[in-house]
Design a protein around this motif. Sequence first.
Motif, mmCIF file in Angstrom:
data_model
loop_
_atom_site.group_PDB
_atom_site.id
_atom_site.type_symbol
_atom_site.label_atom_id
_atom_site.label_comp_id
_atom_site.label_asym_id
_atom_site.label_seq_id
_atom_site.Cartn_x
_atom_site.Cartn_y
_atom_site.Cartn_z
ATOM 1 N N ILE A 123 0.848 -1.204 0.000
ATOM 2 C CA ILE A 123 0.000 0.000 0.000
ATOM 3 C C ILE A 123 0.888 1.261 0.000
ATOM 4 O O ILE A 123 0.831 2.079 0.916
ATOM 5 C CB ILE A 123 -0.999 -0.002 1.187
ATOM 6 N N ALA B 139 -11.062 0.040 3.239
ATOM 7 C CA ALA B 139 -11.232 0.190 1.800
ATOM 8 C C ALA B 139 -12.534 0.939 1.565
ATOM 9 O O ALA B 139 -13.498 0.763 2.312
ATOM 10 C CB ALA B 139 -11.304 -1.190 1.161
ATOM 11 N N TYR C 146 -11.856 -6.686 0.893
ATOM 12 C CA TYR C 146 -11.133 -5.895 -0.109
ATOM 13 C C TYR C 146 -9.822 -5.380 0.475
ATOM 14 O O TYR C 146 -8.798 -5.320 -0.176
ATOM 15 C CB TYR C 146 -11.968 -4.697 -0.573
ATOM 16 N N GLN D 212 -7.358 -8.077 0.527
ATOM 17 C CA GLN D 212 -6.770 -8.298 -0.796
ATOM 18 C C GLN D 212 -5.697 -7.261 -1.091
ATOM 19 O O GLN D 212 -4.671 -7.560 -1.676
ATOM 20 C CB GLN D 212 -7.844 -8.211 -1.881
ATOM 21 N N ARG D 213 -5.960 -6.029 -0.650
ATOM 22 C CA ARG D 213 -4.971 -4.973 -0.901
ATOM 23 C C ARG D 213 -3.647 -5.245 -0.195
ATOM 24 O O ARG D 213 -2.584 -5.130 -0.781
ATOM 25 C CB ARG D 213 -5.494 -3.596 -0.436
ATOM 26 N N ARG E 252 -1.527 -8.086 -1.728
ATOM 27 C CA ARG E 252 -1.181 -8.015 -3.140
ATOM 28 C C ARG E 252 0.309 -7.773 -3.368
ATOM 29 O O ARG E 252 0.914 -6.954 -2.704
ATOM 30 C CB ARG E 252 -1.955 -6.849 -3.734
ATOM 31 N N ILE F 238 -0.006 -3.462 -8.368
ATOM 32 C CA ILE F 238 -0.394 -2.619 -7.232
ATOM 33 C C ILE F 238 -0.998 -1.294 -7.715
ATOM 34 O O ILE F 238 -1.978 -0.806 -7.145
ATOM 35 C CB ILE F 238 0.816 -2.435 -6.300
ATOM 36 N N ALA G 154 -4.568 -1.722 -8.294
ATOM 37 C CA ALA G 154 -5.302 -1.881 -7.036
ATOM 38 C C ALA G 154 -5.485 -0.526 -6.347
ATOM 39 O O ALA G 154 -6.532 -0.261 -5.755
ATOM 40 C CB ALA G 154 -4.561 -2.848 -6.128
ATOM 41 N N ILE G 155 -4.480 0.332 -6.466
ATOM 42 C CA ILE G 155 -4.580 1.652 -5.828
ATOM 43 C C ILE G 155 -5.776 2.400 -6.418
ATOM 44 O O ILE G 155 -6.536 3.055 -5.715
ATOM 45 C CB ILE G 155 -3.277 2.475 -6.035
ATOM 46 N N VAL H 259 -9.257 0.159 -5.482
ATOM 47 C CA VAL H 259 -9.682 0.108 -4.076
ATOM 48 C C VAL H 259 -8.993 1.215 -3.280
ATOM 49 O O VAL H 259 -7.940 1.023 -2.684
ATOM 50 C CB VAL H 259 -9.349 -1.273 -3.443
ATOM 51 N N LEU I 192 -8.064 3.701 -0.298
ATOM 52 C CA LEU I 192 -7.991 3.449 1.142
ATOM 53 C C LEU I 192 -8.117 4.744 1.947
ATOM 54 O O LEU I 192 -7.788 5.820 1.467
ATOM 55 C CB LEU I 192 -6.644 2.815 1.483
#
Length: 550
Positions: free
Chosen positions: A277, A301, A312, A315-316, A319, A323, A326-327, A330, A332
């Motif tokens: 993250i 999330a 979720y 999962q982040r 991962r 990435i 995903a950013i 989802v 944050l």
Amino acid sequence: MKYQELITVYEAIAGTTKRLEKTDILAEFFKKVNVDTLPKVVLMALGTVFPPWSEEEQGLADKLLMKAIAEVVGVSLSMVEDQVREQGDIGGAARELYKKRSQTTFFSKPLEIEFVFSNLRKLAKISGDKSQSRKIAIVLELLSSATGIEAKYIARTILEELRIGVGEGTIRDAISLAFNVDKVILDRAHMLTNDLGLVAKVAKEKGEEGLGQLNLSPGKPVKPMLAQLSEGIDNSVREMGESICETKYDGIRLQIHKKEDEINLFTRRLENVSLAIPEMVGYIKKSFPNENFIAEGEIIATKNNKPISFQYMLQRVRRKYNIEKAIEDVPLKLFLFDLLYFKKSMIDEPLAIRRSTLEEVVDTSLDQINLSEMIKVTCENRNDALDLFNKSIAEGHEGIMIKDPKEPYIPGIRGKKMQKFKAEPESLDVVVVGGTYGIGRRTNFIGSYKVAIKGEDDELKTVAHVATGLDDETLASLTDLMNKYKVHEKGTKIDVEPKIILEIAYSEIVKSPEYEAGYSLRFPVVKRIRKDKGLADIDTVERLKSMFKG
Ligand code: ATP
């Protein structure tokens, strides 16, 4: 020091179920080991070569380890697999197979503890091109110089599962006994450093005085302070007199460490998730002053600014690839609620001071960085706590936390000074120890899961079979995991290593002689797979007993 000496200790410990005897054996050994080897021996007695917060792992698949054993012993892989099934683990299988070993290295020197330790650590450093074959080379070097019994424990250390029935508690008792240091002082030092190897070394070299000087240090995560269940908002507020009530967010707890220019984010299991993250690291950098600090918060999330399922979030943080995508997919948000260190340790300060300092130092102008919603409540305005609860639930959060503003932060403790009140009934965290394949449409899935909680001395006690609550997709991935951890199979039933943690809801706790816990659950349903929790976090028979309504 010879590895064989450590093995003799392992075997002696495994040979008794009495905790006091285990403690005595370990304490005698700790006294004998020199001060530089001691931290390594402490880690190895816990079945690992890395401290708990380390990101490193040996990363050697079971199959490769079995291949290495096959090669050293001079048998086929399927023979090793058969032996693993018979013995229940790869270490036990290695010991048996070494009896058949055709080639022995005649001039090999006996293995030293230091050598085994540093080679096992090397495994984690190898990555990239041809990493598996380079790892195998190290393992082969170790295994070919090992005796059968050494191979058993090398294999188990690679898999981080020693199976000698020693946990942190026994190690702490042994250090206290060996170096004649007070348990309270030792436990505090452990809580603050989370490094039993270091604690043992300091206890041996500098005794209680040295232990007393150990403190929190940014960069090294500490076990979080945990909450007890509130028996009702009114009750909790009355108990504390004056309290701080906050929204309870349903995400993942993050411990944020800044040391010099480096920011690291740890989960409640002390896993470092900074790389998964990275955007959060950036937001935090922008929102805190350039000082060393440790703060805590819950990260959730969101979608269209609303909280979405905790899965979720999981999962982040799990991962490793894609990435960037995903950013985007989802987003944050962080809700900060505690400050453990700011220029200096703050944990002995009351919560009210830690919170107000947090408010002073954090800049919350970024949308992603927030303070947890908080109100101060006394007996007079108790209803405000209920209002906050209703508001939190309406916004999609889990409930509220009720905290005593006068209290220090006590790492690793689940005490009455921090309580949680949730909308949903309480659930139980259990570990899966076995399963049964289904019938009809579900013959390819393990449909029923035998689950256990912890008894005294951390022994696992079965408590229920859970069969419902999972969709087909989750069942399929859980079935794969179960096969990965399988240790035994008979008909449609399998036993697995205790690796998978489930959160289960139930309608009632009932007494039951059928299960080892002595209690069981009516209508248990799987709520979710708790990848953020480990064996150390599962519930205990003691807790179940205390919740049993009779
Ligand atoms: P649960 O399964 O209920 O989250 P847990 O075993 O993970 O419980 P508890 O200590 O029992 O942990 O419950 C507190 C958890 O709630 C914290 O660990 C943290 O992750 C989360 N949390 C969410 N909001 C807050 C908050 N404002 N203050 C403290 N903890 C919070």
